[in-house]
Motif scaffolding. Sequence first.
Motif, mmCIF file in Angstrom:
data_model
loop_
_atom_site.group_PDB
_atom_site.id
_atom_site.type_symbol
_atom_site.label_atom_id
_atom_site.label_comp_id
_atom_site.label_asym_id
_atom_site.label_seq_id
_atom_site.Cartn_x
_atom_site.Cartn_y
_atom_site.Cartn_z
ATOM 1 N N ALA A 74 0.758 -1.235 0.034
ATOM 2 C CA ALA A 74 -0.036 -0.123 0.083
ATOM 3 C C ALA A 74 0.925 1.276 -0.031
ATOM 4 O O ALA A 74 0.589 2.065 -0.446
ATOM 5 N N ALA A 75 1.967 1.415 0.761
ATOM 6 C CA ALA A 75 2.730 2.377 1.027
ATOM 7 C C ALA A 75 3.712 2.713 -0.430
ATOM 8 O O ALA A 75 3.919 3.661 -0.658
ATOM 9 N N ALA A 76 4.314 1.788 -0.716
ATOM 10 C CA ALA A 76 5.472 1.610 -1.424
ATOM 11 C C ALA A 76 5.266 1.061 -3.060
ATOM 12 O O ALA A 76 5.762 1.440 -3.909
ATOM 13 N N GLY A 77 4.754 -0.183 -2.825
ATOM 14 C CA GLY A 77 4.777 -0.998 -4.060
ATOM 15 C C GLY A 77 5.996 -1.434 -4.362
ATOM 16 O O GLY A 77 6.885 -1.532 -3.588
ATOM 17 N N SER A 78 6.358 -1.756 -5.609
ATOM 18 C CA SER A 78 7.551 -2.330 -5.990
ATOM 19 C C SER A 78 8.617 -1.316 -6.080
ATOM 20 O O SER A 78 8.139 -0.240 -6.898
ATOM 21 N N LEU A 79 9.970 -1.463 -5.716
ATOM 22 C CA LEU A 79 10.848 -0.422 -5.904
ATOM 23 C C LEU A 79 12.157 -1.022 -6.386
ATOM 24 O O LEU A 79 12.360 -2.283 -6.261
ATOM 25 N N THR A 80 12.772 -0.070 -7.333
ATOM 26 C CA THR A 80 14.255 -0.375 -7.730
ATOM 27 C C THR A 80 15.096 0.681 -6.899
ATOM 28 O O THR A 80 14.953 1.774 -7.156
ATOM 29 N N CYS B 1 5.526 8.740 4.691
ATOM 30 C CA CYS B 1 5.629 9.195 5.812
ATOM 31 C C CYS B 1 4.673 10.325 5.877
ATOM 32 O O CYS B 1 5.172 11.660 6.164
ATOM 33 N N PRO B 2 3.474 10.193 5.734
ATOM 34 C CA PRO B 2 2.489 11.408 5.921
ATOM 35 C C PRO B 2 2.530 12.338 6.794
ATOM 36 O O PRO B 2 2.786 11.939 7.931
ATOM 37 N N ARG C 297 7.038 4.068 9.134
ATOM 38 C CA ARG C 297 6.486 2.684 8.885
ATOM 39 C C ARG C 297 8.009 1.916 8.586
ATOM 40 O O ARG C 297 8.981 2.153 8.307
ATOM 41 N N ALA C 298 7.453 0.582 8.779
ATOM 42 C CA ALA C 298 8.543 -0.459 8.328
ATOM 43 C C ALA C 298 8.244 -1.041 7.232
ATOM 44 O O ALA C 298 7.123 -1.600 6.923
ATOM 45 N N LEU C 299 9.053 -1.333 6.061
ATOM 46 C CA LEU C 299 8.743 -1.729 4.619
ATOM 47 C C LEU C 299 9.409 -2.993 4.768
ATOM 48 O O LEU C 299 10.738 -3.057 4.982
#
Length: 171
Positions: A35-41, A104-105, A141-143
């Motif tokens: 929800a917060a980040a999705g996939s990241l590179t 980080c809203p 948050r922790a991702l």
Amino acid sequence: MGGRALFILALIAATPAASAIRQFSYDPADAETRAAAGSLTFLVNQRMFSTRVLKMRATEAKATADLKPANPSLIGRAGARANERDVYEVLPAEDGAALIAAFCPGSRRAWMAFSPVRLNQDLSVLVIGDDPKGGGAHRCRALTFNFHGEWRAPPGSPPPLGEVGPPRFPN
């Protein structure tokens, strides 16, 4: 010169050549990360004894942010786990401000504490934000991410860091 001194000189001379710019892609490992980040590179400069994260890119969208090494003292104040030790500030240029707002809203500045970034290893990232009203840094948050793959760079010498574009599909 003795054999030991020659070995040390050879090691020092080889270190820049052992440096490589690599792109590691990660998929979210849980619902919060999805929800917060999705996939990241992440674009990283991998050296013989260390890895430095240079840039973060939303894999499925056009959002990119530069990362700058930051003071690791933020970790203790934000309650990072023992393996999240490499701290980077998310720079607001490009899409950095939008990524800060997503991770980080309410924060205007954000930092990310990474577990070791390595080929074929999952990744945990603690996002730390500022309090625009004057309070200290706090845990946002922790991702958690599952390693997805490495994007190969085109043949030849790596492009200047400012000219590195999004991963090219397919690789």
